[in-house]
Design an enzyme around this catalytic site. Structure first.
Site, PDB file in Angstrom:
ATOM      1  N   ARG A   1      88.631  38.922  72.217  1.00  0.00           N
ATOM      2  CA  ARG A   1      87.941  37.965  73.086  1.00  0.00           C
ATOM      3  C   ARG A   1      88.812  37.596  74.292  1.00  0.00           C
ATOM      4  O   ARG A   1      88.310  37.427  75.400  1.00  0.00           O
ATOM      5  CB  ARG A   1      87.534  36.701  72.320  1.00  0.00           C
ATOM      6  CG  ARG A   1      86.421  36.962  71.334  1.00  0.00           C
ATOM      7  CD  ARG A   1      85.131  37.402  72.044  1.00  0.00           C
ATOM      8  NE  ARG A   1      84.184  37.861  71.052  1.00  0.00           N
ATOM      9  CZ  ARG A   1      83.563  39.022  71.086  1.00  0.00           C
ATOM     10  NH1 ARG A   1      83.771  39.869  72.065  1.00  0.00           N
ATOM     11  NH2 ARG A   1      82.711  39.360  70.149  1.00  0.00           N
TER      12      ARG A   1
ATOM     13  N   GLU B   1      88.535  40.502  76.528  1.00  0.00           N
ATOM     14  CA  GLU B   1      87.225  40.435  77.180  1.00  0.00           C
ATOM     15  C   GLU B   1      87.222  39.388  78.297  1.00  0.00           C
ATOM     16  O   GLU B   1      86.701  39.637  79.388  1.00  0.00           O
ATOM     17  CB  GLU B   1      86.157  40.094  76.138  1.00  0.00           C
ATOM     18  CG  GLU B   1      84.764  39.954  76.706  1.00  0.00           C
ATOM     19  CD  GLU B   1      83.761  39.536  75.653  1.00  0.00           C
ATOM     20  OE1 GLU B   1      82.653  40.090  75.667  1.00  0.00           O
ATOM     21  OE2 GLU B   1      84.087  38.658  74.824  1.00  0.00           O
TER      22      GLU B   1
ATOM     23  N   SER C   1     104.557  33.762  86.223  1.00  0.00           N
ATOM     24  CA  SER C   1     105.589  34.167  85.278  1.00  0.00           C
ATOM     25  C   SER C   1     105.127  34.006  83.832  1.00  0.00           C
ATOM     26  O   SER C   1     104.497  33.016  83.469  1.00  0.00           O
ATOM     27  CB  SER C   1     106.850  33.328  85.493  1.00  0.00           C
ATOM     28  OG  SER C   1     107.820  33.636  84.521  1.00  0.00           O
TER      29      SER C   1
END
Length: 156
Positions: free
Chosen positions: A96, A99, A122
């Site tokens: 997820r 995604e 960073s």
């Protein structure tokens, strides 16, 4: 003296043993972080092989998890980072996030560059926090905060 771990196999094997001990002892990541004296996100990542722990923290974690002196030393090594190999992740939680970056990655890039200019965020000077909050529509929501220092690109 800091030592680098070039083969992630040793840290991965230690992570398996550490998680087995955590489970056997019925500990939370927060309890382990409290023993280490560092944030729960950092200690969890370190135990899972993604960060080195300072000596005092490594010894405290090893003692709590009943790991030997070699494990305490290994927890202090600078690892080869990156735990996801082989392309697209298959674990649903990790997928997820993959995604989300597939969908919102270009949006994040555009908004960050518009506000800050050319550069990166960073992952070294960085904090991570996860909170569970009530969803006004019922159930619960996860609030994940990624807080990294902005590093501008430099012409040379």
């Amino acid at each position: 003296m800091p030592h680098a771990q070039l083969d992630p196999g040793a840290r991965q094997a230690l992570a398996v043993v550490a998680v087995e001990s955590k489970t056997r002892k019925d500990l939370t990541w927060q309890q382990i972080a409290d023993a280490a004296g560092l944030s729960v996100a950092f200690v969890t990542a370190a135990v899972l092989g993604q960060h080195p722990l300072p000596a005092r923290s490594a010894l405290a974690v090893a003692e709590l998890l009943e790991l030997d002196a070699d494990a305490a030393t290994l927890l202090q090594t600078i690892p080869t980072r990156g735990a996801i190999s082989g392309g697209t992740p298959t674990d649903p939680t990790i997928y997820r996030f993959h995604e989300m970056l597939q969908v919102y990655g270009t949006t994040l890039k555009a908004l960050i560059h518009e506000q800050f200019g050319d550069g990166i965020i960073s992952a070294i000077n960085f904090t991570l926090d996860v909170k569970k909050v009530a969803d006004p529509e019922g159930g619960e929501r996860a609030v994940v905060t990624l807080d990294g220092k902005y590093l501008p690109a430099k012409a040379f």
